[in-house]
Design a protein around this motif. Structure first.
Motif, short mmCIF file in Angstrom:
data_model
loop_
_atom_site.label_atom_id
_atom_site.label_comp_id
_atom_site.label_asym_id
_atom_site.label_seq_id
_atom_site.Cartn_x
_atom_site.Cartn_y
_atom_site.Cartn_z
N TRP A 105 -6.65 -1.29 7.32
CA TRP A 105 -7.58 -2.24 6.71
C TRP A 105 -6.84 -3.53 6.34
O TRP A 105 -7.36 -4.63 6.57
CB TRP A 105 -8.21 -1.66 5.45
N ALA A 106 -5.66 -3.37 5.78
CA ALA A 106 -4.89 -4.55 5.37
C ALA A 106 -4.56 -5.42 6.58
O ALA A 106 -4.67 -6.65 6.54
CB ALA A 106 -3.61 -4.11 4.67
N SER A 144 0.83 -1.22 0.00
CA SER A 144 0.00 0.00 0.00
C SER A 144 0.86 1.26 0.00
O SER A 144 0.42 2.31 0.46
CB SER A 144 -0.93 0.00 1.22
N SER A 204 -8.07 -8.97 -3.50
CA SER A 204 -9.01 -8.77 -2.39
C SER A 204 -10.09 -7.77 -2.75
O SER A 204 -11.20 -7.82 -2.22
CB SER A 204 -8.27 -8.29 -1.14
N ASP A 246 -4.60 2.69 3.58
CA ASP A 246 -5.44 1.57 4.00
C ASP A 246 -4.63 0.53 4.76
O ASP A 246 -4.99 -0.65 4.82
CB ASP A 246 -6.13 0.93 2.79
N VAL A 302 -14.32 -4.43 -1.58
CA VAL A 302 -13.61 -5.68 -1.30
C VAL A 302 -14.55 -6.84 -1.57
O VAL A 302 -15.78 -6.72 -1.46
CB VAL A 302 -13.08 -5.74 0.15
N TYR A 330 -7.73 -7.15 7.77
CA TYR A 330 -8.12 -8.19 6.79
C TYR A 330 -7.28 -9.44 6.99
O TYR A 330 -7.80 -10.56 6.98
CB TYR A 330 -7.93 -7.61 5.39
N LYS A 351 -4.14 -6.42 -4.48
CA LYS A 351 -5.37 -5.66 -4.63
C LYS A 351 -5.25 -4.85 -5.91
O LYS A 351 -4.15 -4.70 -6.47
CB LYS A 351 -5.57 -4.72 -3.44
N TYR A 405 -4.97 -9.74 1.83
CA TYR A 405 -5.32 -8.42 1.33
C TYR A 405 -4.60 -8.09 0.02
O TYR A 405 -5.14 -7.37 -0.83
CB TYR A 405 -4.97 -7.37 2.38
N TYR A 406 -3.38 -8.57 -0.12
CA TYR A 406 -2.61 -8.35 -1.35
C TYR A 406 -2.53 -9.65 -2.14
O TYR A 406 -2.39 -10.72 -1.56
CB TYR A 406 -1.21 -7.85 -1.02
#
Length: 376
Positions: free
Chosen positions: A86-87, A76, A140, A83, A340, A90, A100, A97-98
């Motif tokens: 968020w990652a 990110s 994601s 984010d 997402v 998640y 994305k 998450y990755y």
């Protein structure tokens, strides 16, 4: 002509004709084909960078009617609408998450069109296409950052979650000169800026604004040194390669304003701006020597001078920085869109963003009360 739409991904902007892309980009310097091509040709994005081009196009009857700058991201970094939390959440919940998808201009916190199409229906198709690509590629989700307010509204209608953050922009209210701008400020703030500009001038050299054919390779050699110094202190390593600056010199020098401070013929500091149809975008600053207020002079006051002289409506001076407020830059809302695949996480994110938008609105309103302008 067939009304059927064909959505395609492209591993390089070079695979999309520049005329087709720029016809849709509408003059924005950062979504121009030449800017995105410079990032790729210089190795600033692509293999090893965490920004893998996956640009979208929409075709109808063999004609490109929509496009979007899109990247598969493995981190990110370089996004400026963060984010990271968020990652982490998640991944704590057991998700991946990755990678994305990021619809954005890399390393560029400047508002502009991201869904390049004049037709709202095509813009909806681009958003739908991003979701489909994310599903197919096992990403994601998909994120559209620094989009326009219209795009944010349309994205919300398409099921993406709107997010509001804020920046500080200088707004031109028809000023004829810098003194006209100062006249709109309170007496105390007006005196402070005049004193600041006078102090900045004491560095003992000259300040030049360079654009077009006034720019030479040695200016980029100097600015590269400035950029490396700033990048190493802020990010650990600079995002852009040296070759990027050669690329934009060749293809974009008429869209560039380089403000350079020199003493005894030697550059000691500089600020790089890009010129849009109606705005000046401050992007990078650096120096080899520290001088009082020189940063504010090169990045903010000189940008205002240029915007007034050329009738531009605003100056966007980049991300963060409440110090801009005292210099006449005002808080403005910045828009992004987020989606997402995981429905449970999407619901949780929706609740969080509802609260964040309310808080951000209150923050922007409160900051507006602290602008240096005369009340009433």
């Amino acid at each position: 002509m067939s009304s059927a739409l064909t959505i395609s991904t492209h591993s390089s902007i070079a695979r999309i004709p520049a005329a087709d892309w720029d016809r849709l980009a509408g003059g924005d310097p950062f979504t121009s084909h030449r800017f995105l091509a410079a990032l790729e040709a210089s190795g600033s994005v692509g293999p090893g960078s965490g920004w893998q081009p996956l640009h979208l196009t929409v075709e109808r009857g063999g004609q490109v009617v929509g496009a979007a700058p899109l990247y598969a991201k493995s981190h990110s970094q370089g996004e400026y609408i963060f984010d990271h939390a968020w990652a982490e959440a998640y991944m704590r919940a057991g998700g991946r998450y990755y990678p994305k998808l990021q619809c954005a201009v890399p390393f560029t916190p400047a508002t502009g069109p991201r869904l390049l199409a004049p037709d709202p229906g095509i813009r909806q198709a681009l958003l739908s296409g991003m979701a489909q690509v994310a599903e197919r590629a096992g990403c994601s989700g998909a994120h559209v950052t620094f989009c326009t307010e219209t795009e944010a509204r349309e994205g919300a209608e398409a099921g993406f979650l709107p997010r509001v953050t804020q920046q500080f922009h200088w707004l031109n209210r028809g000023y004829g000169s810098f003194d006209d701008f100062l006249a709109a400020l309170s007496s105390r703030k007006r005196k402070a800026i005049r004193k600041e500009r006078a102090r900045a001038a004491e560095f003992g050299g000259t300040i030049r604004r360079l654009s077009g054919d006034d720019l030479r390779p040695d200016h980029w050699d100097a600015f590269w040194a400035f950029y490396q110094d700033t990048g190493s202190r802020k990010w650990g390593r600079p995002y852009l390669t040296r070759a990027f600056f050669d690329q934009i010199h060749d293809t974009m020098r008429d869209d560039i304003l380089l403000v350079m401070a020199e003493r005894d013929g030697q550059p000691i500091a500089g600020a790089l701006n890009f010129i849009g149809p109606d705005a000046l975008y401050g992007r990078y600053w650096g120096c080899l020597e520290d001088h009082a207020f020189l940063h504010f002079e090169l990045c903010y006051h000189q940008a205002i001078d240029h915007a007034i002289a050329h009738g531009l409506s605003r100056v966007e001076a980049g991300a963060q920085g409440e110090h801009k407020l005292a210099r006449g830059y005002e808080p403005v809302a910045i828009h992004s869109l987020h989606w997402v695949r995981d429905e449970g996480f999407l619901r949780a994110l929706a609740g969080y963003l509802d609260q964040e938008r309310a808080a951000m609105g209150q923050e922007i309103e409160a900051l507006a009360d602290w602008t240096p302008f005369r009340k009433g």
